[in-house]
Design an enzyme around this catalytic site. Structure first.
Site, PDB file in Angstrom:
ATOM      1  N   LYS A 172     -22.324   8.243   0.013  1.00 29.10           N
ATOM      2  CA  LYS A 172     -23.747   8.524  -0.238  1.00 29.10           C
ATOM      3  C   LYS A 172     -24.580   7.243  -0.249  1.00 29.10           C
ATOM      4  O   LYS A 172     -25.643   7.189   0.369  1.00 29.10           O
ATOM      5  CB  LYS A 172     -23.923   9.255  -1.580  1.00 29.10           C
ATOM      6  CG  LYS A 172     -23.167  10.576  -1.663  1.00 29.10           C
ATOM      7  CD  LYS A 172     -23.445  11.320  -2.963  1.00 29.10           C
ATOM      8  CE  LYS A 172     -22.916  10.639  -4.208  1.00 29.10           C
ATOM      9  NZ  LYS A 172     -21.442  10.696  -4.368  1.00 29.10           N
ATOM     10  N   ARG A 190     -26.276  16.291 -10.836  1.00 28.79           N
ATOM     11  CA  ARG A 190     -24.828  16.446 -10.912  1.00 28.79           C
ATOM     12  C   ARG A 190     -24.429  17.632 -11.784  1.00 28.79           C
ATOM     13  O   ARG A 190     -23.236  17.879 -11.963  1.00 28.79           O
ATOM     14  CB  ARG A 190     -24.217  15.192 -11.529  1.00 28.79           C
ATOM     15  CG  ARG A 190     -23.639  14.196 -10.521  1.00 28.79           C
ATOM     16  CD  ARG A 190     -23.129  13.001 -11.321  1.00 28.79           C
ATOM     17  NE  ARG A 190     -22.096  12.261 -10.666  1.00 28.79           N
ATOM     18  CZ  ARG A 190     -22.296  11.147  -9.959  1.00 28.79           C
ATOM     19  NH1 ARG A 190     -23.500  10.699  -9.744  1.00 28.79           N
ATOM     20  NH2 ARG A 190     -21.274  10.508  -9.447  1.00 28.79           N
ATOM     21  N   ARG A 199     -12.539   0.129  -2.903  1.00 30.26           N
ATOM     22  CA  ARG A 199     -13.813  -0.397  -3.399  1.00 30.26           C
ATOM     23  C   ARG A 199     -13.606  -1.134  -4.726  1.00 30.26           C
ATOM     24  O   ARG A 199     -14.215  -2.167  -4.981  1.00 30.26           O
ATOM     25  CB  ARG A 199     -14.808   0.761  -3.575  1.00 30.26           C
ATOM     26  CG  ARG A 199     -16.200   0.329  -4.019  1.00 30.26           C
ATOM     27  CD  ARG A 199     -17.207   1.467  -3.901  1.00 30.26           C
ATOM     28  NE  ARG A 199     -17.124   2.405  -5.012  1.00 30.26           N
ATOM     29  CZ  ARG A 199     -17.861   3.513  -5.118  1.00 30.26           C
ATOM     30  NH1 ARG A 199     -18.718   3.830  -4.162  1.00 30.26           N
ATOM     31  NH2 ARG A 199     -17.750   4.300  -6.156  1.00 30.26           N
ATOM     32  N   ARG A 254     -16.286  -2.698 -10.237  1.00 33.84           N
ATOM     33  CA  ARG A 254     -16.499  -1.460 -11.001  1.00 33.84           C
ATOM     34  C   ARG A 254     -15.192  -1.019 -11.627  1.00 33.84           C
ATOM     35  O   ARG A 254     -14.249  -0.653 -10.930  1.00 33.84           O
ATOM     36  CB  ARG A 254     -17.032  -0.358 -10.070  1.00 33.84           C
ATOM     37  CG  ARG A 254     -18.512  -0.458  -9.824  1.00 33.84           C
ATOM     38  CD  ARG A 254     -19.014   0.661  -8.950  1.00 33.84           C
ATOM     39  NE  ARG A 254     -18.749   1.994  -9.502  1.00 33.84           N
ATOM     40  CZ  ARG A 254     -19.256   3.104  -8.994  1.00 33.84           C
ATOM     41  NH1 ARG A 254     -20.061   3.047  -7.948  1.00 33.84           N
ATOM     42  NH2 ARG A 254     -18.976   4.261  -9.540  1.00 33.84           N
ATOM     43  N   ARG A 270     -13.042  11.802 -12.436  1.00 42.82           N
ATOM     44  CA  ARG A 270     -14.351  11.950 -11.782  1.00 42.82           C
ATOM     45  C   ARG A 270     -14.313  13.044 -10.721  1.00 42.82           C
ATOM     46  O   ARG A 270     -15.279  13.793 -10.555  1.00 42.82           O
ATOM     47  CB  ARG A 270     -14.776  10.614 -11.166  1.00 42.82           C
ATOM     48  CG  ARG A 270     -15.263   9.635 -12.235  1.00 42.82           C
ATOM     49  CD  ARG A 270     -15.131   8.203 -11.816  1.00 42.82           C
ATOM     50  NE  ARG A 270     -15.933   7.846 -10.666  1.00 42.82           N
ATOM     51  CZ  ARG A 270     -15.699   6.782  -9.892  1.00 42.82           C
ATOM     52  NH1 ARG A 270     -14.685   5.992 -10.159  1.00 42.82           N
ATOM     53  NH2 ARG A 270     -16.488   6.519  -8.885  1.00 42.82           N
TER      54      ARG A 270
HETATM   55  P1  ADP Z   1     -19.755   7.681  -7.661  1.00 38.15           P
HETATM   56  O1  ADP Z   1     -19.257   6.658  -6.698  1.00 38.15           O
HETATM   57  O2  ADP Z   1     -18.703   8.185  -8.595  1.00 38.15           O
HETATM   58  O3  ADP Z   1     -20.568   8.764  -7.019  1.00 38.15           O
HETATM   59  P2  ADP Z   1     -22.074   6.744  -9.147  1.00 38.15           P
HETATM   60  O4  ADP Z   1     -22.359   5.309  -8.986  1.00 38.15           O
HETATM   61  O5  ADP Z   1     -22.999   7.728  -8.531  1.00 38.15           O
HETATM   62  O6  ADP Z   1     -20.600   6.881  -8.655  1.00 38.15           O
HETATM   63  O7  ADP Z   1     -21.942   7.117 -10.713  1.00 38.15           O
HETATM   64  C1  ADP Z   1     -21.066   6.431 -11.553  1.00 38.15           C
HETATM   65  C2  ADP Z   1     -21.026   7.101 -12.918  1.00 38.15           C
HETATM   66  O8  ADP Z   1     -22.344   7.126 -13.496  1.00 38.15           O
HETATM   67  C3  ADP Z   1     -20.560   8.546 -12.957  1.00 38.15           C
HETATM   68  O9  ADP Z   1     -19.146   8.674 -12.969  1.00 38.15           O
HETATM   69  C4  ADP Z   1     -21.227   9.038 -14.271  1.00 38.15           C
HETATM   70  O10 ADP Z   1     -20.504   8.587 -15.401  1.00 38.15           O
HETATM   71  C5  ADP Z   1     -22.556   8.310 -14.273  1.00 38.15           C
HETATM   72  N1  ADP Z   1     -23.605   9.128 -13.626  1.00 38.15           N
HETATM   73  C6  ADP Z   1     -24.218   8.858 -12.438  1.00 38.15           C
HETATM   74  N2  ADP Z   1     -25.111   9.818 -12.140  1.00 38.15           N
HETATM   75  C7  ADP Z   1     -25.055  10.743 -13.137  1.00 38.15           C
HETATM   76  C8  ADP Z   1     -25.712  11.975 -13.402  1.00 38.15           C
HETATM   77  N3  ADP Z   1     -26.615  12.499 -12.541  1.00 38.15           N
HETATM   78  N4  ADP Z   1     -25.407  12.645 -14.538  1.00 38.15           N
HETATM   79  C9  ADP Z   1     -24.508  12.165 -15.395  1.00 38.15           C
HETATM   80  N5  ADP Z   1     -23.841  11.011 -15.215  1.00 38.15           N
HETATM   81  C10 ADP Z   1     -24.095  10.295 -14.097  1.00 38.15           C
END
Ligand code: ADP
Length: 191
Positions: free
Chosen positions: A14, A89, A128, A134, A146
């Site tokens: 994404k 989400r 990654r 991270r 996740r």
């Molecule tokens: P990913 O690569 O897992 O899509 P993101 O960078 O989008 O990672 O998100 C990392 C973390 O941030 C998630 O695992 C969650 O803990 C938190 N997070 C991100 N967006 C949301 C959301 N919309 N609602 C709740 N938690 C979120």
């Protein structure tokens, strides 16, 4: 406004595609994951709160996430459109987003999901994790958590927008440019 939800499991690409889309369509990119990481890096109260959940691979509570998202949108009143990356989400986040956009006389244009098999996701995230710093990408247990959260809480958001004929699924496998072409053709068809 062109309001896109870029959807898909963690590691589906994404963020990479959002960077290319903002160049082509000159719209704003909002990544809730990036916003949380920024807050964490600055040691704000919000960052400390988010860290508790992110480090375990859980979702940050809806009210925290929704509040942060609204602030970011409100800080950019001149945006021609927005790519939502990592949001909504949960169904509650989707309902809040729809209400919020309706107040602004606009709406979600489309949700586009990147389809990537689970084995490939785990492989990409571990890779990654070696360079990104991270911690949530370094541990296979957190990654699996996740993915479970995605299946249980997030994937219903696809059906929610499908009920309004706004959801599309495209393959997230292949080169970055090929996936980008698939995205552009869906966006141009739905816009
Ligand atoms: P990913 O690569 O897992 O899509 P993101 O960078 O989008 O990672 O998100 C990392 C973390 O941030 C998630 O695992 C969650 O803990 C938190 N997070 C991100 N967006 C949301 C959301 N919309 N609602 C709740 N938690 C979120």
């Amino acid at each position: 406004m062109l309001n896109l939800i870029l959807f898909g499991p963690p590691g589906s690409g994404k963020g990479t595609q959002a960077e290319k889309l903002i160049e082509k369509y000159s719209i704003l990119h909002i990544s809730t994951g990036d916003l949380f990481r920024y807050e964490m890096g600055s040691n704000t109260l919000l960052g400390l709160k988010a860290k508790e959940y992110m480090s375990r691979g859980q979702l940050v509570p809806d009210e925290v996430t929704i509040g942060m998202l609204k602030n970011k949108v409100n800080a950019n009143p001149d945006a021609k459109g927005i790519i939502f990356d990592g949001f909504p989400r949960t169904i509650a986040q989707a309902v809040a987003l729809d209400d919020f956009l309706a107040e602004k006389d606009t709406q979600v244009t489309a949700l586009i999901a990147l389809d990537v098999p689970e084995d490939e996701i785990v492989f990409r995230l571990l890779k990654r994790g070696k360079t990104s710093g991270r911690t949530d990408d370094n541990d296979e247990t957190i990654i699996r958590n996740r993915i479970d959260v995605y299946k249980n809480e997030t994937s219903p958001v696809f059906d929610y927008y499908a009920a309004h004929k706004k959801s599309r699924l495209i393959s997230g496998m292949g080169s970055i440019d090929i996936i980008f072409e698939r995205l552009v053709s869906v966006i141009d068809e739905m816009n």
